[in-house]
Design a protein around this motif. Sequence first.
Motif, short mmCIF file in Angstrom:
data_model
loop_
_atom_site.label_atom_id
_atom_site.label_comp_id
_atom_site.label_asym_id
_atom_site.label_seq_id
_atom_site.Cartn_x
_atom_site.Cartn_y
_atom_site.Cartn_z
N LYS A 75 0.82 -1.21 0.00
CA LYS A 75 0.00 0.00 0.00
C LYS A 75 0.85 1.27 0.00
CE LYS A 75 -3.94 -2.08 2.42
NZ LYS A 75 -4.83 -1.99 3.61
N ASN A 76 2.16 1.11 -0.05
CA ASN A 76 3.06 2.27 -0.03
C ASN A 76 2.76 3.18 1.16
OD1 ASN A 76 4.31 1.42 -2.35
ND2 ASN A 76 4.10 3.35 -3.44
N THR A 77 2.57 2.58 2.31
CA THR A 77 2.18 3.34 3.48
C THR A 77 2.98 2.92 4.71
OG1 THR A 77 -0.08 3.57 2.63
CG2 THR A 77 0.23 4.01 4.96
N VAL A 78 3.35 3.90 5.51
CA VAL A 78 3.99 3.64 6.79
C VAL A 78 3.09 4.22 7.88
CG1 VAL A 78 5.39 5.75 6.70
CG2 VAL A 78 6.13 3.83 8.11
N TYR A 79 3.07 3.54 9.01
CA TYR A 79 2.18 3.92 10.11
C TYR A 79 2.97 4.20 11.38
CZ TYR A 79 -1.04 1.48 6.99
OH TYR A 79 -1.76 1.06 5.89
N LEU A 80 2.37 5.00 12.24
CA LEU A 80 2.91 5.19 13.58
C LEU A 80 1.74 5.08 14.55
CD1 LEU A 80 5.49 5.79 15.22
CD2 LEU A 80 4.77 8.19 15.23
N GLN A 81 1.67 3.97 15.25
CA GLN A 81 0.66 3.80 16.28
C GLN A 81 1.19 4.38 17.58
OE1 GLN A 81 -2.53 2.41 16.13
NE2 GLN A 81 -2.68 3.17 18.24
#
Length: 123
Positions: A75-81
Motif C-alpha cells: 500500500k506504499n504506506t507507513v504507520y505510527l501507532q
Amino acid sequence: VQLQAFGGGLVQAGGSLRLSCAASGRTFSSRAMGWFRQAPGKEREFVAAINWRGSSTYYADSVKGRFTISRDNAKNTVYLQMNSLKPEDAAVYYCAASWMYDTQTTAATYDYWGQGTLVTVSS
C-alpha cells in the motif's frame, strides 16, 4: 517520492492515535522510513524508523514501549501507532523516506519529507 502524512488530531493524555504516511513513487519499498516530530520552540527530533522490509525498527527512548512503527509496502504506506500519549508528545509529526535500506535515526539521511501532521495532547 512524495509523502503525505495524516491522522493527527487532539487526544487526551493516555489516549491513542495512529498516523499514516502515504507515499507515491516506485521506490518506497526499497527505502527505510522514519517519523520525526517538532514541538514549538524545539528542534526536530527522531521518533521511530523502520527498514525497507519492515523487519527492523528503532525508537527514541522517549517513545519506546508506547509507539509502534509499521509499514505496508503493498500500500506504499507507513504507520505510527501512538499509545499512552503524554502532553510532551504534542508536536508536528513528519514522515520521511531515506535513500538507505536500514533504519536511520539522523534526519540528514532522509531525502524526502512529508508536510507534517499536528498532534495535540491535552492533560
